[in-house]
Design an enzyme around this catalytic site. Structure first.
Site, PDB file in Angstrom:
ATOM      1  N   GLU A  59      17.191   8.183  54.100  1.00 23.44           N
ATOM      2  CA  GLU A  59      18.141   9.119  53.479  1.00 23.44           C
ATOM      3  C   GLU A  59      19.467   8.452  53.142  1.00 23.44           C
ATOM      4  O   GLU A  59      20.538   8.836  53.637  1.00 23.44           O
ATOM      5  CB  GLU A  59      18.351  10.322  54.409  1.00 23.44           C
ATOM      6  N   GLU A  99       9.034  13.461  54.661  1.00 18.66           N
ATOM      7  CA  GLU A  99       9.470  14.422  55.690  1.00 18.66           C
ATOM      8  C   GLU A  99       9.370  15.816  55.097  1.00 18.66           C
ATOM      9  O   GLU A  99       9.820  16.055  53.973  1.00 18.66           O
ATOM     10  CB  GLU A  99      10.934  14.197  56.117  1.00 18.66           C
TER      11      GLU A  99
END
Ligand code: BG6
Length: 468
Positions: free
Chosen positions: A174, A363
């Site tokens: 991320e 995810e």
């Protein structure tokens, strides 16, 4: 069902959220190890050093370090084709700036890979998942170009040591969290946009160089980027809301633009100029960014946002998912995250149209309070969440022709929540008997969703169409 034959079904975790053993076998401290327990709406604190009588969730987590064999056996039972995990930087380089790696750290991951190979589970490895070595604070962490050197030394050790054993890599988890949670993303504790943008620049250069090095060491390596899936809908059709939403998405997507296209997009360069922020560009960097574009784009998908004329800049802070707007059409999780399965299809199309690169959902999942009754957890709500998202993923493949490599559900085994440090925000198919304060037996217990996901994988998604 139209999931490709070799679709990579699996699950994803991060070292600092599962391993524990924070000071074992030479491991150094990382930015995650000085983050205290928070709660929904209560920020986790960052302490300068380890303080007595303070609970740090990463120190023990779910003790995967000592129980990885049992955990991987359960993943094998689920039928995983792929397991996404991260290597803990400070197991390999305890301070971050050593020249030589810590052998004991490498050996731990060798043993973990032995287990995965035993069950023919492909590893997908995140090189840095929210744990920059604390020892690198003395350089100013990612504000300093020295971090590029230290990161590359670390990444190169991994590429060489695990050559032939790990094929899929992600450079930074991320990476766009540098704009929203800079401590988590890189040990930067600053609200200053120039500090964040300089740090992001260094990570983007480091990532590009890592891609190049990975390919040089083994042309079989596939290296991806990892985007925190922030996607926003405009609050109304009013052009002010539309333009603000465009700007919001630009603030987030510029990270993908650089990593997938190899250069800073014009809108970002103009913004930096307006803000008087000068990037620390060194000769040759432009070529590096171009030569180090990624092989695939992976991202996390949990929810969507609404933005509009009154949204103030990007999301800031650990629990800062509040844009000032709500989506009255969508339900929310117990932690206030909207639940938007169709948004997954929307996001897959948006990213595929923009980059034409293979995508991977690395995810996706539901953090919820689970209740253990008579040794069972009936988590139909989790099954509903995952099922609805997977059906939309299937539509993106089937109806829209999006190239999706795989899906690793977040938190197949309960783990420490990154945003709050809680254990009670559970994601797993496997319940772990430990509470927010680290008390419990650490026993692993299969929830109802375990058998459900097992069947999804065994039928390559066909069972999703069956009624439950
Ligand atoms: C992603 C992170 O942001 O979301 C994970 O990559 C994190 O590390 C996950 O755990 C879910 O967030 P949380 O706060 O519920 O753990």
């Amino acid at each position: 069902m139209t999931f490709p034959k070799n679709f990579l079904w699996g699950g994803a975790t991060a070292a600092n959220q599962i391993e524990g053993a924070f000071d074992v076998a030479g491991k150094g401290l990382s930015t995650a190890d000085v983050m205290t327990l928070g709660a929904h709406g209560v920020k986790r604190k960052i302490t300068k050093e380890i303080e007595a009588d303070v609970h740090y969730p990463s120190h023990q987590a779910i003790d995967h370090y000592h129980r990885y064999r049992e955990d991987i056996a359960l993943m094998a039972e689920l039928g995983f084709k792929v397991y996404r995990f991260s290597i803990n930087w400070t197991r390999i380089f305890p301070e971050g700036d050593e020249k030589e790696p810590n052998r004991a750290g490498l050996e731990f991951y060798d043993s973990l890979l032995d287990e995965l190979e035993k069950y023919r589970i492909q590893p997908l490895v995140t090189i840095s998942h929210f744990e920059t070595p604390l020892g690198l604070q003395k350089y100013g962490s990612w504000q300093s170009r020295r971090l590029v050197e230290f990161y590359l030394n670390y990444a190169t050790v991994l590429f060489k040591h695990f050559k032939g054993r790990i094929r899929y890599w992600l450079t930074f988890n991320e990476i766009n969290c540098m704009s929203t949670q800079p401590w988590v993303a890189g040990g930067i504790d600053s609200e200053d946009e120039s500090v964040r943008m300089v740090s992001a620049y260094h990570q983007l250069v480091a990532s590009a160089m890592a891609v190049k090095i990975a390919h040089e060491i083994d042309p079989g390596n596939q290296v991806g980027m990892m985007y925190a899936g922030h996607f926003a809908y405009p609050a109304s059709p009013h052009p002010d809301d539309i333009v603000k939403t465009m700007e919001f998405m630009q603030e987030m997507l510029f990270y993908c633009d650089v990593q997938c296209r190899g250069y800073y997009p014009s809108y970002k360069l103009k913004e930096l100029e307006r803000l008087n922020i000068e990037l620390p560009i060194e000769p040759g960097d432009d070529d590096l960014l171009q030569e180090g574009t990624v092989d695939f784009l992976s991202y996390s998908y949990y929810n969507t946002h609404v933005t509009g004329a009154n949204t103030k800049g990007i999301l800031k802070g650990m629990n800062g998912l509040d844009t000032g707007y709500k989506n009255q059409h969508l339900p929310k999780s117990e932690w206030g995250w909207t639940i938007d399965p169709q948004g997954l299809r929307y996001s897959l199309n948006l990213l595929y149209d923009r980059y034409q690169l293979p995508l991977m959902i690395v995810e996706n999942g539901l953090g919820a309070v689970d209740v253990l009754v008579d040794g069972r957890v009936h988590d139909q709500y989790r099954i509903d969440y995952l099922k609805s998202h997977l059906l939309e993923l299937e539509k993106a493949i089937d109806l829209d022709g999006v190239n999706v490599m795989g899906y690793t559900m977040w938190g197949p085994i309960d783990l420490v929540a990154a945003s709050t440090g809680e254990m009670k925000k559970r994601y797993g198919f496997i319940y772990v008997d430990v509470d927010d304060r680290g008390q419990g037996t650490f026993q692993r217990i299969k929830k109802d969703s375990f058998a459900w996901y097992q069947k999804v994988i065994a039928t390559n998604g066909a069972s999703l169409k069956e009624e439950i």
